[in-house]
Design an enzyme around this catalytic site. Structure first.
Site, mmCIF file in Angstrom:
data_model
loop_
_atom_site.group_PDB
_atom_site.id
_atom_site.type_symbol
_atom_site.label_atom_id
_atom_site.label_comp_id
_atom_site.label_asym_id
_atom_site.label_seq_id
_atom_site.Cartn_x
_atom_site.Cartn_y
_atom_site.Cartn_z
ATOM 1 N N ASP A 189 1.205 -0.901 -0.246
ATOM 2 C CA ASP A 189 0.029 0.614 0.726
ATOM 3 C C ASP A 189 0.798 1.551 0.256
ATOM 4 O OD1 ASP A 189 -1.662 2.063 0.635
ATOM 5 O OD2 ASP A 189 -2.972 -0.171 1.098
ATOM 6 N N HIS A 263 -2.831 3.055 -4.791
ATOM 7 C CA HIS A 263 -1.837 2.628 -3.245
ATOM 8 C C HIS A 263 -0.429 2.194 -3.788
ATOM 9 C CE1 HIS A 263 -5.691 3.378 -0.467
ATOM 10 N NE2 HIS A 263 -6.281 3.109 -1.571
ATOM 11 N N GLU A 328 -10.045 2.597 -4.836
ATOM 12 C CA GLU A 328 -9.573 4.578 -4.651
ATOM 13 C C GLU A 328 -8.384 4.347 -5.493
ATOM 14 O OE1 GLU A 328 -10.692 4.942 -0.020
ATOM 15 O OE2 GLU A 328 -8.305 3.998 -0.882
#
Length: 414
Positions: A189, A263, A328
């Site tokens: 991440d 990410h 995202e």
């Protein structure tokens, strides 16, 4: 009158359910069938578990030894007259199913491999947490159980907060005690890259460390406050193998998550050429949230890198499923990136959402060619669903419903 009748039947129903619930106040999750048959069995000496017809596998014997150890740990040295028999010869309707029958002088268990292991977990839950004296009492009962769902999992993110392999093992052991069978291990991440990739050593040399960490939630206060403490950690491939073996012994499948295309701060800090604009200054994220610098979808070297990474991941994890994140992913950089815009034009894509769909489908094709399937968060629905992907809907039920409708429509069309 109707209201009174309704209240009567409702009260009757809840009382009945309450009685059933009170019968089972030990086994989690609740078995399909649980019946107390009266009295209890007393264990006040060393026990030995026997297999019917001496028929058992190494794993089944190991499950038996787990129960033996638990029963004998505080027992006096004398031999118990209690008879404990495991029967692994019967084919139950589910490989994870089992049956337990406890009478006043014996414990009978039926099951194979996973089922036998889960039967032992249920028996362990029946034992007192802190035995007093040298005698253990267990209620006489009958249990028949098998799981309702084949996938029963937990997700752990070790990127924001790193955990040692000993903690990971304990986590897996506790999962198995509650009959959970899939460990979703979130390994990469923005805040840290936690898995050793031998072809790209900078991922852990640089990407596993951040200079400091935000104190509290990013919405709590402004300006931000940081702890000023360097933070890092990663798992070597040997440690990964050790955890995978431990999980297999506990009938837990590990699904690794390698985040893409978003990410990606930790990865592009280690290898800036993977970003749309390599000349910028990057750092492993020190706070939480969503960051605009993501993997460049317009460069073939991005896919070469990810395929190399996944090749090493596949070698470490036997899981059929590999999680690729997909959540995202801001499109800000892609909109300004000449390479991404060229890719959109060359492939006649409508927009950056379809570019993300192209990205996911390309990775899926690679994983499928290597005998694996992909899991992804529900954002991968944006721009079109990849052919064989399984969707995890973290933003509510709508993503799962949409994925199901899309797959149903696809099946009908074919």
């Amino acid at each position: 009158m109707k209201k009174l009748l309704f209240l009567f039947f409702a009260l009757f129903y809840f009382i009945g359910n309450s009685q059933n619930f009170q019968q089972n106040n030990s086994i989690i999750p609740a078995p399909n069938f649980f019946k107390l048959t009266g009295d209890s069995i007393r264990i006040n000496g060393k026990v030995q578990i026997n297999f019917k017809n001496k028929n058992y596998s190494k794993k089944e014997l190991k499950s038996a030894k787990i129960l033996e150890s638990a029963l004998n740990i505080s027992a006096p040295s004398k031999k118990s007259n209690l008879r404990i028999e495991f029967d692994s010869s019967k084919n139950l309707s589910s490989k994870e199913g089992y049956k337990i029958e406890i009478t006043s002088n014996k414990i009978m268990v039926e099951g194979q491999e996973e089922g036998l292991f889960y039967a032992v977990q249920s028996l362990l839950q029946l034992l007192p947490n802190k035995p007093s004296g040298t005698e253990i009492k267990i209620p006489c009962l009958i249990i028949e159980d098998q799981p309702q769902y084949s996938y029963r999992g937990l997700h752990l993110d070790v990127c924001r907060h790193f955990f040692s392999i000993n903690v990971i093992k304990d986590f897996i052991a506790q999962m198995s005690s509650y009959k959970l069978n899939n460990f979703h291990w979130h390994l990469t991440d923005d805040q840290g890259w936690r898995i050793e990739i031998k072809k790209y050593p900078k991922l852990t040399e640089i990407g596993s460390k951040r200079n400091q960490t935000l104190i509290g939630n990013k919405f709590e206060r402004t300006p931000f406050f940081f702890d000023g403490n360097p933070y890092g950690g990663f798992y070597t491939q040997e440690e990964i193998k050790e955890v995978v073996k431990f999980a297999e012994d506990h009938y837990v499948n590990i699904i690794p998550e390698i985040e893409m295309p978003g990410h990606a701060s930790a990865a592009i800090t280690a290898y800036p050429n993977l970003a749309c604009f390599p000349e910028r200054n990057y750092k492993v994220a020190e706070s939480w949230g969503v960051f605009e610098d993501v993997f460049c979808a317009g460069k073939d070297e991005t896919f070469t890198f990810l395929e190399d990474v996944l090749t090493e991941v596949i070698a470490l994890f036997p899981s059929k499923n590999i999680h690729i994140g997909g959540d995202e992913c801001p499109k800000t950089r892609w909109k300004a990136c000449p390479n991404c815009q060229k890719r959109i034009k060359d492939l006649s894509l409508k927009n950056e959402h379809e570019l993300q769909s192209y990205f996911i489908k390309r990775i899926e094709k690679f994983l499928n060619a290597n005998g694996r399937q992909i899991f992804g968060w529900d954002e991968i629905l944006e721009g079109g669903l990849a052919p064989n992907v399984a969707v995890m809907s973290w933003r509510g039920e709508s993503g799962g419903i949409h994925a199901t409708e899309t797959e149903t429509s696809r099946c009908n069309d074919s």
